[in-house]
Design a protein around this motif. Sequence first.
Motif, PDB file in Angstrom:
ATOM      1  N   PHE A 129       0.801  -1.228   0.000  1.00  0.00           N
ATOM      2  CA  PHE A 129       0.000   0.000   0.000  1.00  0.00           C
ATOM      3  C   PHE A 129       0.833   1.277   0.000  1.00  0.00           C
ATOM      4  CE2 PHE A 129       0.418  -1.397   4.444  1.00  0.00           C
ATOM      5  CZ  PHE A 129       0.941  -0.261   5.036  1.00  0.00           C
ATOM      6  N   TRP A 130       2.115   1.167   0.253  1.00  0.00           N
ATOM      7  CA  TRP A 130       2.982   2.347   0.315  1.00  0.00           C
ATOM      8  C   TRP A 130       3.462   2.780  -1.069  1.00  0.00           C
ATOM      9  CZ3 TRP A 130       3.852  -2.450   2.359  1.00  0.00           C
ATOM     10  CH2 TRP A 130       4.740  -3.273   1.653  1.00  0.00           C
ATOM     11  N   LEU A 131       3.107   2.025  -2.106  1.00  0.00           N
ATOM     12  CA  LEU A 131       3.536   2.379  -3.456  1.00  0.00           C
ATOM     13  C   LEU A 131       2.671   3.488  -4.033  1.00  0.00           C
ATOM     14  CD1 LEU A 131       4.133  -1.140  -5.033  1.00  0.00           C
ATOM     15  CD2 LEU A 131       5.847   0.460  -4.191  1.00  0.00           C
ATOM     16  N   ARG A 132       3.208   4.191  -5.004  1.00  0.00           N
ATOM     17  CA  ARG A 132       2.440   5.167  -5.765  1.00  0.00           C
ATOM     18  C   ARG A 132       2.515   4.741  -7.216  1.00  0.00           C
ATOM     19  NH1 ARG A 132       0.050  10.016  -5.800  1.00  0.00           N
ATOM     20  NH2 ARG A 132       0.459  11.493  -7.455  1.00  0.00           N
ATOM     21  N   LEU A 133       1.363   4.457  -7.805  1.00  0.00           N
ATOM     22  CA  LEU A 133       1.332   3.956  -9.173  1.00  0.00           C
ATOM     23  C   LEU A 133       0.282   4.693  -9.979  1.00  0.00           C
ATOM     24  CD1 LEU A 133       1.507   0.124  -8.468  1.00  0.00           C
ATOM     25  CD2 LEU A 133       3.338   1.538  -9.382  1.00  0.00           C
ATOM     26  N   TRP A 150      -3.417   8.986 -10.551  1.00  0.00           N
ATOM     27  CA  TRP A 150      -2.420   8.378  -9.679  1.00  0.00           C
ATOM     28  C   TRP A 150      -3.111   7.842  -8.435  1.00  0.00           C
ATOM     29  CZ3 TRP A 150       2.586   7.396 -10.772  1.00  0.00           C
ATOM     30  CH2 TRP A 150       3.126   8.031 -11.909  1.00  0.00           C
ATOM     31  N   CYS A 151      -2.576   6.756  -7.933  1.00  0.00           N
ATOM     32  CA  CYS A 151      -3.113   6.216  -6.682  1.00  0.00           C
ATOM     33  C   CYS A 151      -1.964   5.858  -5.752  1.00  0.00           C
ATOM     34  CB  CYS A 151      -4.027   5.032  -6.941  1.00  0.00           C
ATOM     35  SG  CYS A 151      -3.431   3.851  -8.136  1.00  0.00           S
ATOM     36  N   GLY A 152      -2.228   5.985  -4.469  1.00  0.00           N
ATOM     37  CA  GLY A 152      -1.211   5.728  -3.476  1.00  0.00           C
ATOM     38  C   GLY A 152      -0.282   6.913  -3.323  1.00  0.00           C
ATOM     39  N   LEU A 187      -9.941   0.285  -0.127  1.00  0.00           N
ATOM     40  CA  LEU A 187     -11.224   0.981  -0.184  1.00  0.00           C
ATOM     41  C   LEU A 187     -11.215   2.250  -1.032  1.00  0.00           C
ATOM     42  CD1 LEU A 187     -12.404   0.604   3.520  1.00  0.00           C
ATOM     43  CD2 LEU A 187     -13.109  -0.733   1.540  1.00  0.00           C
ATOM     44  N   SER A 188     -10.051   2.630  -1.552  1.00  0.00           N
ATOM     45  CA  SER A 188      -9.970   3.878  -2.304  1.00  0.00           C
ATOM     46  C   SER A 188     -10.393   3.663  -3.754  1.00  0.00           C
ATOM     47  CB  SER A 188      -8.551   4.428  -2.252  1.00  0.00           C
ATOM     48  OG  SER A 188      -8.210   4.750  -0.925  1.00  0.00           O
ATOM     49  N   ARG A 189     -11.365   4.435  -4.186  1.00  0.00           N
ATOM     50  CA  ARG A 189     -11.910   4.223  -5.532  1.00  0.00           C
ATOM     51  C   ARG A 189     -10.903   4.483  -6.633  1.00  0.00           C
ATOM     52  NH1 ARG A 189     -18.322   5.956  -5.506  1.00  0.00           N
ATOM     53  NH2 ARG A 189     -18.971   4.163  -4.286  1.00  0.00           N
ATOM     54  N   GLU A 190     -10.017   5.457  -6.433  1.00  0.00           N
ATOM     55  CA  GLU A 190      -9.055   5.739  -7.497  1.00  0.00           C
ATOM     56  C   GLU A 190      -8.064   4.588  -7.653  1.00  0.00           C
ATOM     57  OE1 GLU A 190      -8.980   7.282  -4.624  1.00  0.00           O
ATOM     58  OE2 GLU A 190      -6.924   7.332  -3.894  1.00  0.00           O
ATOM     59  N   ASN A 191      -8.056   3.681  -6.683  1.00  0.00           N
ATOM     60  CA  ASN A 191      -7.145   2.541  -6.748  1.00  0.00           C
ATOM     61  C   ASN A 191      -7.788   1.324  -7.396  1.00  0.00           C
ATOM     62  OD1 ASN A 191      -4.642   1.354  -6.228  1.00  0.00           O
ATOM     63  ND2 ASN A 191      -5.329   0.485  -4.290  1.00  0.00           N
ATOM     64  N   MET A 192      -9.041   1.438  -7.785  1.00  0.00           N
ATOM     65  CA  MET A 192      -9.778   0.291  -8.315  1.00  0.00           C
ATOM     66  C   MET A 192      -9.575   0.161  -9.818  1.00  0.00           C
ATOM     67  SD  MET A 192     -11.394  -0.910  -5.728  1.00  0.00           S
ATOM     68  CE  MET A 192     -10.729  -0.279  -4.191  1.00  0.00           C
ATOM     69  N   ARG A 193      -9.543  -1.069 -10.241  1.00  0.00           N
ATOM     70  CA  ARG A 193      -9.484  -1.354 -11.674  1.00  0.00           C
ATOM     71  C   ARG A 193     -10.415  -2.524 -11.967  1.00  0.00           C
ATOM     72  NH1 ARG A 193      -3.506  -2.102 -13.761  1.00  0.00           N
ATOM     73  NH2 ARG A 193      -3.799  -4.086 -12.710  1.00  0.00           N
ATOM     74  N   VAL A 198       4.541  -2.494 -14.474  1.00  0.00           N
ATOM     75  CA  VAL A 198       5.482  -1.413 -14.724  1.00  0.00           C
ATOM     76  C   VAL A 198       4.677  -0.222 -15.238  1.00  0.00           C
ATOM     77  CG1 VAL A 198       7.482  -0.681 -16.072  1.00  0.00           C
ATOM     78  CG2 VAL A 198       7.295  -3.049 -15.292  1.00  0.00           C
ATOM     79  N   PRO A 199       4.735   0.906 -14.541  1.00  0.00           N
ATOM     80  CA  PRO A 199       3.945   2.052 -15.003  1.00  0.00           C
ATOM     81  C   PRO A 199       4.356   2.471 -16.404  1.00  0.00           C
ATOM     82  CG  PRO A 199       4.836   2.423 -12.800  1.00  0.00           C
ATOM     83  CD  PRO A 199       5.511   1.191 -13.348  1.00  0.00           C
ATOM     84  N   LYS A 200       3.364   2.661 -17.252  1.00  0.00           N
ATOM     85  CA  LYS A 200       3.646   3.084 -18.619  1.00  0.00           C
ATOM     86  C   LYS A 200       3.362   4.575 -18.745  1.00  0.00           C
ATOM     87  CE  LYS A 200       2.041  -1.325 -20.325  1.00  0.00           C
ATOM     88  NZ  LYS A 200       0.682  -1.792 -20.464  1.00  0.00           N
TER      89      LYS A 200
END
Length: 117
Positions: free
Chosen positions: A57-61, A69-71, A81-87, A103-105
């Motif tokens: 959870f400490w990552l930012r992707l 961006w999330c995280g 529970l964060s919606r911006e983190n959902m896919r 790998v972030p593109k």
Amino acid sequence: MPTNPRTSNGHARRENRRWLASLGLECAICGKPIDYSLPAGDPYAFEMDECVPVSKFWLRLYNEQQQCWCGPYDSAKQAALSRENMRATHRHCNRERSNNVDVPKDPSVQIFRSQEW
Ligand SMILES: [Zn+2]
């Protein structure tokens, strides 16, 4: 059984799942459409996935699907529970990906497919 942050907030998770399904997005992993009417056990059924894994959870992707961006998050619970983190993904795509972090593109090279297929 150890506490699983994905299931310990069942109500909020269900709300998020319903919200994500309502967006009608294509699979974040393979890019193909998802049939949201399939039963949960079907390999091609819709499954909610976290961009930043709850175990990291400490990552930012960058969430390419929602183009945000999330995280990083304060806790696994917050990541779950964060919606911006959902896919939105296919069940089988999500299983194959396991816990590997994508790998972030470059978000500027998004390819938008037509909805026809
Ligand atoms: Zn897929």
